[in-house]
Every structure is written in C-alpha cells, then in structure tokens.
Write a protein that holds these residues in place. Sequence first.
Motif, PDB file in Angstrom:
ATOM      1  N   LYS A   3       9.972  -6.921  10.903  1.00 39.42           N
ATOM      2  CA  LYS A   3      10.067  -5.689  10.129  1.00 39.42           C
ATOM      3  C   LYS A   3       8.661  -5.250   9.760  1.00 39.42           C
ATOM      4  N   GLU A   4       8.481  -3.945   9.645  1.00 42.41           N
ATOM      5  CA  GLU A   4       7.180  -3.403   9.273  1.00 42.41           C
ATOM      6  C   GLU A   4       7.222  -2.811   7.877  1.00 42.41           C
ATOM      7  N   LEU A   5       6.077  -2.866   7.208  1.00 45.68           N
ATOM      8  CA  LEU A   5       5.932  -2.325   5.858  1.00 45.68           C
ATOM      9  C   LEU A   5       4.498  -1.850   5.689  1.00 45.68           C
ATOM     10  N   LYS A   6       4.342  -0.711   5.020  1.00 50.98           N
ATOM     11  CA  LYS A   6       3.022  -0.231   4.629  1.00 50.98           C
ATOM     12  C   LYS A   6       2.948  -0.268   3.112  1.00 50.98           C
ATOM     13  N   ILE A   7       1.906  -0.916   2.603  1.00 53.22           N
ATOM     14  CA  ILE A   7       1.679  -0.980   1.164  1.00 53.22           C
ATOM     15  C   ILE A   7       0.509  -0.057   0.826  1.00 53.22           C
ATOM     16  N   LEU A   8       0.776   0.913  -0.048  1.00 50.43           N
ATOM     17  CA  LEU A   8      -0.231   1.865  -0.485  1.00 50.43           C
ATOM     18  C   LEU A   8      -0.766   1.416  -1.837  1.00 50.43           C
ATOM     19  N   VAL A   9      -2.091   1.282  -1.946  1.00 48.30           N
ATOM     20  CA  VAL A   9      -2.691   0.703  -3.136  1.00 48.30           C
ATOM     21  C   VAL A   9      -3.497   1.724  -3.922  1.00 48.30           C
ATOM     22  N   GLY A  10      -3.176   1.802  -5.226  1.00 48.54           N
ATOM     23  CA  GLY A  10      -3.960   2.577  -6.182  1.00 48.54           C
ATOM     24  C   GLY A  10      -4.545   1.608  -7.193  1.00 48.54           C
ATOM     25  N   THR A  11      -5.874   1.598  -7.309  1.00 44.03           N
ATOM     26  CA  THR A  11      -6.499   0.605  -8.186  1.00 44.03           C
ATOM     27  C   THR A  11      -7.830   1.104  -8.727  1.00 44.03           C
ATOM     28  N   VAL A  12      -8.180   0.593  -9.886  1.00 38.55           N
ATOM     29  CA  VAL A  12      -9.489   0.860 -10.488  1.00 38.55           C
ATOM     30  C   VAL A  12     -10.342  -0.394 -10.390  1.00 38.55           C
ATOM     31  N   THR A  13      -9.806  -1.523 -10.810  1.00 36.95           N
ATOM     32  CA  THR A  13     -10.573  -2.765 -10.881  1.00 36.95           C
ATOM     33  C   THR A  13     -10.351  -3.693  -9.696  1.00 36.95           C
ATOM     34  N   GLY A  14      -9.380  -3.379  -8.847  1.00 34.76           N
ATOM     35  CA  GLY A  14      -9.075  -4.236  -7.708  1.00 34.76           C
ATOM     36  C   GLY A  14      -7.873  -5.132  -7.929  1.00 34.76           C
ATOM     37  N   ALA A  46      -0.042  14.044   4.832  1.00 32.02           N
ATOM     38  CA  ALA A  46       0.144  13.918   6.282  1.00 32.02           C
ATOM     39  C   ALA A  46       0.061  12.464   6.747  1.00 32.02           C
ATOM     40  N   ASP A  47      -0.519  11.589   5.946  1.00 34.46           N
ATOM     41  CA  ASP A  47      -0.611  10.171   6.314  1.00 34.46           C
ATOM     42  C   ASP A  47       0.711   9.437   6.141  1.00 34.46           C
ATOM     43  N   LEU A  48       1.658  10.046   5.434  1.00 36.26           N
ATOM     44  CA  LEU A  48       2.993   9.454   5.308  1.00 36.26           C
ATOM     45  C   LEU A  48       3.785   9.818   6.557  1.00 36.26           C
ATOM     46  N   THR A  49       4.089   8.822   7.362  1.00 37.15           N
ATOM     47  CA  THR A  49       4.783   9.074   8.619  1.00 37.15           C
ATOM     48  C   THR A  49       6.002   8.174   8.741  1.00 37.15           C
ATOM     49  N   PRO A  50       7.059   8.669   9.376  1.00 33.67           N
ATOM     50  CA  PRO A  50       8.266   7.862   9.556  1.00 33.67           C
ATOM     51  C   PRO A  50       7.986   6.605  10.374  1.00 33.67           C
ATOM     52  N   GLY A  51       8.866   5.634  10.220  1.00 36.75           N
ATOM     53  CA  GLY A  51       8.760   4.441  11.046  1.00 36.75           C
ATOM     54  C   GLY A  51       8.990   3.155  10.291  1.00 36.75           C
ATOM     55  N   CYS A  52       8.636   3.150   9.016  1.00 42.00           N
ATOM     56  CA  CYS A  52       8.836   1.941   8.228  1.00 42.00           C
ATOM     57  C   CYS A  52       8.848   2.314   6.749  1.00 42.00           C
ATOM     58  N   PRO A  53       9.354   1.421   5.914  1.00 42.20           N
ATOM     59  CA  PRO A  53       9.302   1.704   4.475  1.00 42.20           C
ATOM     60  C   PRO A  53       7.871   1.589   3.940  1.00 42.20           C
ATOM     61  N   TYR A  54       7.660   2.217   2.813  1.00 42.15           N
ATOM     62  CA  TYR A  54       6.388   2.158   2.106  1.00 42.15           C
ATOM     63  C   TYR A  54       6.603   1.488   0.763  1.00 42.15           C
ATOM     64  N   LEU A  55       5.591   0.793   0.305  1.00 41.72           N
ATOM     65  CA  LEU A  55       5.596   0.198  -1.021  1.00 41.72           C
ATOM     66  C   LEU A  55       4.330   0.656  -1.732  1.00 41.72           C
ATOM     67  N   VAL A  56       4.496   1.327  -2.862  1.00 48.07           N
ATOM     68  CA  VAL A  56       3.367   1.755  -3.679  1.00 48.07           C
ATOM     69  C   VAL A  56       3.079   0.647  -4.682  1.00 48.07           C
ATOM     70  N   TRP A  86      13.271  11.323   4.843  1.00 48.93           N
ATOM     71  CA  TRP A  86      13.217  10.183   5.765  1.00 48.93           C
ATOM     72  C   TRP A  86      12.611   8.935   5.106  1.00 48.93           C
ATOM     73  N   LEU A  87      11.915   9.120   3.984  1.00 53.98           N
ATOM     74  CA  LEU A  87      11.118   8.043   3.388  1.00 53.98           C
ATOM     75  C   LEU A  87      11.959   7.090   2.541  1.00 53.98           C
ATOM     76  N   LYS A  88      11.839   5.821   2.846  1.00 56.30           N
ATOM     77  CA  LYS A  88      12.398   4.762   2.008  1.00 56.30           C
ATOM     78  C   LYS A  88      11.183   4.033   1.425  1.00 56.30           C
ATOM     79  N   TYR A  89      11.219   3.810   0.111  1.00 49.32           N
ATOM     80  CA  TYR A  89      10.025   3.290  -0.545  1.00 49.32           C
ATOM     81  C   TYR A  89      10.393   2.382  -1.716  1.00 49.32           C
ATOM     82  N   GLY A  90       9.398   1.639  -2.157  1.00 51.40           N
ATOM     83  CA  GLY A  90       9.489   0.840  -3.360  1.00 51.40           C
ATOM     84  C   GLY A  90       8.240   1.066  -4.190  1.00 51.40           C
ATOM     85  N   VAL A  91       8.302   0.644  -5.447  1.00 54.03           N
ATOM     86  CA  VAL A  91       7.162   0.802  -6.359  1.00 54.03           C
ATOM     87  C   VAL A  91       6.992  -0.484  -7.144  1.00 54.03           C
ATOM     88  N   TYR A  92       5.752  -0.973  -7.165  1.00 50.10           N
ATOM     89  CA  TYR A  92       5.381  -2.069  -8.056  1.00 50.10           C
ATOM     90  C   TYR A  92       4.210  -1.568  -8.880  1.00 50.10           C
TER      91      TYR A  92
END
Length: 151
Positions: A3-14, A46-56, A86-92
Amino acid sequence: MSKELKILVGTVTGNAELVAEEMQYTLQDDHGWSVEVLSMDGMTAADLTPGCPYLVVTSTYGVGDLPDNAQDFFDDIKATKPDLAWLKYGVYSLGDSVYSGSFCYGGLHFDTLFTELGATRIGAVGRHDASEDDLAEDCGVAWVVPWSELA
C-alpha cells in the motif's frame, strides 16, 4: 504489492517531521507500506494527486496557527478550491493543551478544509499533547498503526 501513503509535514521546530519519519519507518518496516514523507514547503493544491491516501502530520504554532511551511500550501488549497472528492486522508496534529481554546488546531484547519472540499477522512484525528510526558513520535506510531488498517 504494498500500500502507498504520502505524509505531508507542517513543522516549525522539526518535531512533526520526526513524528512523520517514525511513522514512515514503522509502516514500511513492520507493515509493508510504501511511504513518502513530503514537507509542505513550496507545495500547491496541484501537488495533491489521486493514487493513494494522504496523512497530514502538523504542529500547531502560536495560538492555533499553522506552521509557516504549511501556510502557503493551505492558502493555495483554500483559494483554488479543488474538488477533493477523490481524496482519502488522515490527520495527526501536535499541540499543547495549555492552549485549550486552540489545541491541535494546526491539523484541524486541514481537516476542516479537506472536508469542505469533498475529501473523506479516514478514522479519527490523532492528537499529541506536548504537556504530557509521552514522546510525540511514540504516540504518533501508536496512533498510525491502527489508522493504517483503516486506510
């Protein structure tokens, strides 16, 4: 076939990046996933593309704000309003309950926006409280394993 997953990261300190990387290692090494961790720096809708779920995976900065590296990405999605049916996603989301009125709002901003644009959230929003003793990456891994079984 993994299975494929893309994790999108938002951070200040790492810290959120560390959490995302630990999630990546656990899912890849122990659960057969193919995981790509992407910083939100320079991303657009535009960087959000179908194909796998995303996790923020994002921290919360200040009093409920997004990290600087996630703000432009968020603003672009909000401005362009793509159809995300089309987007299936999760949030942590990482936050500090000392800021009770805005606890974990970094991730909740994305959750609200994605839902408004037709996306489907997988599972409940995960949250880490910096006021607790548990390490963010340990809590993130404990959350993502059962979440991945829903994805």
